[in-house]
Design a protein around this motif. Sequence first.
Motif, PDB file in Angstrom:
ATOM      1  N   LEU A 112     -15.529  -3.294   3.177  1.00 17.90           N
ATOM      2  CA  LEU A 112     -14.265  -2.733   2.720  1.00 17.90           C
ATOM      3  C   LEU A 112     -13.228  -2.792   3.830  1.00 17.90           C
ATOM      4  O   LEU A 112     -13.552  -2.686   5.009  1.00 17.90           O
ATOM      5  CB  LEU A 112     -14.465  -1.285   2.277  1.00 17.90           C
ATOM      6  CG  LEU A 112     -15.384  -1.058   1.080  1.00 17.90           C
ATOM      7  CD1 LEU A 112     -15.642   0.434   0.895  1.00 17.90           C
ATOM      8  CD2 LEU A 112     -14.785  -1.663  -0.179  1.00 17.90           C
ATOM      9  N   TRP A 113     -11.972  -2.952   3.434  1.00 15.91           N
ATOM     10  CA  TRP A 113     -10.903  -2.898   4.425  1.00 15.91           C
ATOM     11  C   TRP A 113      -9.675  -2.250   3.795  1.00 15.91           C
ATOM     12  O   TRP A 113      -9.503  -2.240   2.584  1.00 15.91           O
ATOM     13  CB  TRP A 113     -10.586  -4.292   4.980  1.00 15.91           C
ATOM     14  CG  TRP A 113     -10.049  -5.272   3.972  1.00 15.91           C
ATOM     15  CD1 TRP A 113     -10.773  -6.148   3.207  1.00 15.91           C
ATOM     16  CD2 TRP A 113      -8.677  -5.480   3.615  1.00 15.91           C
ATOM     17  NE1 TRP A 113      -9.940  -6.884   2.398  1.00 15.91           N
ATOM     18  CE2 TRP A 113      -8.653  -6.499   2.639  1.00 15.91           C
ATOM     19  CE3 TRP A 113      -7.483  -4.914   4.042  1.00 15.91           C
ATOM     20  CZ2 TRP A 113      -7.466  -6.945   2.067  1.00 15.91           C
ATOM     21  CZ3 TRP A 113      -6.281  -5.358   3.471  1.00 15.91           C
ATOM     22  CH2 TRP A 113      -6.296  -6.370   2.500  1.00 15.91           C
ATOM     23  N   GLY A 114      -8.858  -1.666   4.650  1.00 14.99           N
ATOM     24  CA  GLY A 114      -7.657  -1.004   4.165  1.00 14.99           C
ATOM     25  C   GLY A 114      -6.636  -0.830   5.267  1.00 14.99           C
ATOM     26  O   GLY A 114      -6.822  -1.322   6.387  1.00 14.99           O
ATOM     27  N   ILE A 115      -5.578  -0.137   4.934  1.00 11.51           N
ATOM     28  CA  ILE A 115      -4.417  -0.025   5.822  1.00 11.51           C
ATOM     29  C   ILE A 115      -4.103   1.439   6.084  1.00 11.51           C
ATOM     30  O   ILE A 115      -4.007   2.240   5.143  1.00 11.51           O
ATOM     31  CB  ILE A 115      -3.199  -0.723   5.187  1.00 11.51           C
ATOM     32  CG1 ILE A 115      -3.466  -2.228   5.029  1.00 11.51           C
ATOM     33  CG2 ILE A 115      -1.936  -0.472   6.012  1.00 11.51           C
ATOM     34  CD1 ILE A 115      -2.462  -2.945   4.151  1.00 11.51           C
ATOM     35  N   VAL A 116      -3.961   1.777   7.354  1.00 11.43           N
ATOM     36  CA  VAL A 116      -3.504   3.110   7.760  1.00 11.43           C
ATOM     37  C   VAL A 116      -2.330   2.900   8.706  1.00 11.43           C
ATOM     38  O   VAL A 116      -2.498   2.426   9.835  1.00 11.43           O
ATOM     39  CB  VAL A 116      -4.615   3.918   8.443  1.00 11.43           C
ATOM     40  CG1 VAL A 116      -4.091   5.292   8.846  1.00 11.43           C
ATOM     41  CG2 VAL A 116      -5.824   4.064   7.525  1.00 11.43           C
ATOM     42  N   THR A 117      -1.147   3.236   8.254  1.00  4.11           N
ATOM     43  CA  THR A 117       0.087   2.953   8.974  1.00  4.11           C
ATOM     44  C   THR A 117       0.929   4.211   9.120  1.00  4.11           C
ATOM     45  O   THR A 117       0.793   5.151   8.336  1.00  4.11           O
ATOM     46  CB  THR A 117       0.893   1.862   8.228  1.00  4.11           C
ATOM     47  OG1 THR A 117       2.157   1.654   8.881  1.00  4.11           O
ATOM     48  CG2 THR A 117       1.161   2.262   6.782  1.00  4.11           C
ATOM     49  N   ASN A 118       1.800   4.209  10.112  1.00  4.38           N
ATOM     50  CA  ASN A 118       2.774   5.297  10.234  1.00  4.38           C
ATOM     51  C   ASN A 118       4.055   4.998   9.461  1.00  4.38           C
ATOM     52  O   ASN A 118       4.968   5.825   9.424  1.00  4.38           O
ATOM     53  CB  ASN A 118       3.111   5.566  11.703  1.00  4.38           C
ATOM     54  CG  ASN A 118       2.124   6.527  12.354  1.00  4.38           C
ATOM     55  OD1 ASN A 118       1.163   6.976  11.727  1.00  4.38           O
ATOM     56  ND2 ASN A 118       2.344   6.842  13.620  1.00  4.38           N
ATOM     57  N   ALA A 138      -8.650  -1.740  -0.009  1.00  3.27           N
ATOM     58  CA  ALA A 138      -9.354  -0.660  -0.704  1.00  3.27           C
ATOM     59  C   ALA A 138      -8.640   0.673  -0.591  1.00  3.27           C
ATOM     60  O   ALA A 138      -8.887   1.582  -1.395  1.00  3.27           O
ATOM     61  CB  ALA A 138     -10.773  -0.528  -0.151  1.00  3.27           C
ATOM     62  N   VAL A 139      -7.757   0.817   0.388  1.00  2.00           N
ATOM     63  CA  VAL A 139      -7.075   2.087   0.598  1.00  2.00           C
ATOM     64  C   VAL A 139      -5.809   1.834   1.398  1.00  2.00           C
ATOM     65  O   VAL A 139      -5.743   0.879   2.185  1.00  2.00           O
ATOM     66  CB  VAL A 139      -7.987   3.100   1.341  1.00  2.00           C
ATOM     67  CG1 VAL A 139      -8.321   2.618   2.745  1.00  2.00           C
ATOM     68  CG2 VAL A 139      -7.385   4.493   1.370  1.00  2.00           C
ATOM     69  N   MET A 140      -4.796   2.660   1.175  1.00  2.00           N
ATOM     70  CA  MET A 140      -3.573   2.607   1.978  1.00  2.00           C
ATOM     71  C   MET A 140      -3.128   4.038   2.258  1.00  2.00           C
ATOM     72  O   MET A 140      -2.962   4.839   1.336  1.00  2.00           O
ATOM     73  CB  MET A 140      -2.470   1.828   1.257  1.00  2.00           C
ATOM     74  CG  MET A 140      -1.267   1.498   2.158  1.00  2.00           C
ATOM     75  SD  MET A 140      -0.143   2.893   2.446  1.00  2.00           S
ATOM     76  CE  MET A 140       0.621   3.018   0.835  1.00  2.00           C
ATOM     77  N   VAL A 141      -2.960   4.344   3.519  1.00  2.00           N
ATOM     78  CA  VAL A 141      -2.479   5.655   3.936  1.00  2.00           C
ATOM     79  C   VAL A 141      -1.202   5.444   4.743  1.00  2.00           C
ATOM     80  O   VAL A 141      -1.188   4.678   5.721  1.00  2.00           O
ATOM     81  CB  VAL A 141      -3.527   6.402   4.794  1.00  2.00           C
ATOM     82  CG1 VAL A 141      -3.010   7.780   5.179  1.00  2.00           C
ATOM     83  CG2 VAL A 141      -4.843   6.514   4.037  1.00  2.00           C
ATOM     84  N   GLY A 142      -0.125   6.096   4.324  1.00  4.44           N
ATOM     85  CA  GLY A 142       1.155   5.968   5.010  1.00  4.44           C
ATOM     86  C   GLY A 142       1.378   7.079   6.025  1.00  4.44           C
ATOM     87  O   GLY A 142       0.594   8.021   6.130  1.00  4.44           O
ATOM     88  N   GLY A 143       2.484   6.958   6.745  1.00  9.78           N
ATOM     89  CA  GLY A 143       2.785   7.930   7.785  1.00  9.78           C
ATOM     90  C   GLY A 143       3.126   9.309   7.263  1.00  9.78           C
ATOM     91  O   GLY A 143       3.043  10.291   8.010  1.00  9.78           O
ATOM     92  N   LEU A 156      -7.049   8.635   9.412  1.00 12.67           N
ATOM     93  CA  LEU A 156      -8.243   7.795   9.405  1.00 12.67           C
ATOM     94  C   LEU A 156      -9.393   8.499   8.692  1.00 12.67           C
ATOM     95  O   LEU A 156     -10.137   7.873   7.926  1.00 12.67           O
ATOM     96  CB  LEU A 156      -8.642   7.434  10.834  1.00 12.67           C
ATOM     97  CG  LEU A 156      -7.610   6.610  11.620  1.00 12.67           C
ATOM     98  CD1 LEU A 156      -8.128   6.293  13.015  1.00 12.67           C
ATOM     99  CD2 LEU A 156      -7.271   5.326  10.878  1.00 12.67           C
ATOM    100  N   PHE A 157      -9.542   9.796   8.941  1.00  9.19           N
ATOM    101  CA  PHE A 157     -10.564  10.553   8.211  1.00  9.19           C
ATOM    102  C   PHE A 157     -10.294  10.497   6.706  1.00  9.19           C
ATOM    103  O   PHE A 157     -11.213  10.332   5.892  1.00  9.19           O
ATOM    104  CB  PHE A 157     -10.582  12.010   8.677  1.00  9.19           C
ATOM    105  CG  PHE A 157     -11.153  12.218  10.051  1.00  9.19           C
ATOM    106  CD1 PHE A 157     -12.294  11.552  10.464  1.00  9.19           C
ATOM    107  CD2 PHE A 157     -10.553  13.095  10.948  1.00  9.19           C
ATOM    108  CE1 PHE A 157     -12.834  11.750  11.733  1.00  9.19           C
ATOM    109  CE2 PHE A 157     -11.074  13.301  12.209  1.00  9.19           C
ATOM    110  CZ  PHE A 157     -12.222  12.633  12.606  1.00  9.19           C
ATOM    111  N   TYR A 158      -9.035  10.650   6.335  1.00  5.90           N
ATOM    112  CA  TYR A 158      -8.661  10.640   4.921  1.00  5.90           C
ATOM    113  C   TYR A 158      -8.976   9.279   4.288  1.00  5.90           C
ATOM    114  O   TYR A 158      -9.521   9.211   3.168  1.00  5.90           O
ATOM    115  CB  TYR A 158      -7.176  10.954   4.783  1.00  5.90           C
ATOM    116  CG  TYR A 158      -6.660  10.949   3.370  1.00  5.90           C
ATOM    117  CD1 TYR A 158      -6.923  12.004   2.503  1.00  5.90           C
ATOM    118  CD2 TYR A 158      -5.899   9.881   2.897  1.00  5.90           C
ATOM    119  CE1 TYR A 158      -6.449  11.994   1.199  1.00  5.90           C
ATOM    120  CE2 TYR A 158      -5.413   9.862   1.604  1.00  5.90           C
ATOM    121  CZ  TYR A 158      -5.692  10.920   0.760  1.00  5.90           C
ATOM    122  OH  TYR A 158      -5.216  10.898  -0.529  1.00  5.90           O
ATOM    123  N   ALA A 159      -8.644   8.205   5.005  1.00  3.61           N
ATOM    124  CA  ALA A 159      -8.936   6.865   4.483  1.00  3.61           C
ATOM    125  C   ALA A 159     -10.432   6.683   4.269  1.00  3.61           C
ATOM    126  O   ALA A 159     -10.863   6.116   3.249  1.00  3.61           O
ATOM    127  CB  ALA A 159      -8.398   5.805   5.438  1.00  3.61           C
TER     128      ALA A 159
END
Length: 229
Positions: A112-118, A138-143, A156-159
């Motif tokens: 799996l791979w995803g994006i965690v960005t500010n 698989a996941v995207m978390v914004g700032g 990162l924990f949330y992702a």
Amino acid sequence: MKKLPTKSMLPKAVLFDLDGTLLDTARDLGAALNNMLARRGREPVSYAQYRQIGSDGANGMLALGFPELSSTERLALREEFLLEYRQQSHDQSVVFDGVAPLLSWLSEHNILWGIVTNKPEAITRELLPGYPEFNQSAVMVGGDTLSERKPHPAPLFYACEQINVVPQHCWYVGDAERDIIAGNQAGMQTVLAAWGYLLANAQTADWRPTHVCFQPQDLLQLLHSKHNM
């Protein structure tokens, strides 16, 4: 007994920063700033100046263009900058060479791979569909998805919760110190994307990444070597 991950193990998931790691957005960020400067009769900033702070997003660009203003005064310009950027966010931004085969390899090997960005979540959701390389994320978390943002490890924990992978089995890849801090604090292996937006004098060894890759192909080779162990 639960087996603890080691540096030799292939990750179950890889999370990525966006700007300066997967997507080269510096020219569009710089153009947004220069449009603001032009409206005020100011000289533009050069690509060499704004590229190295591309990972700092709106705050970094405004600090570069308006160094005489306080952080509070620059905050008042943030919405104008973001509006300007949203109008041209796809104009010159491109996926870094080597990213597409890297992401394809992960998907083909059921990692799996995803994006965690500010980057703000709404802007990120507008931006990503323009790049088919990111369709399998698989996941995207914004700032602003959470109340905390990197370097806090909470995103990162949330992702990891969203994709049901424990942080210890995940790698985080980013080009900024905040990325490595967040990943290390989350208990992940961290990869410094040295192809990204680094200051020329950045003391990256002090950040203590687990791995350093100078191009996406290096990361693909690293993953491939662990797969064959």
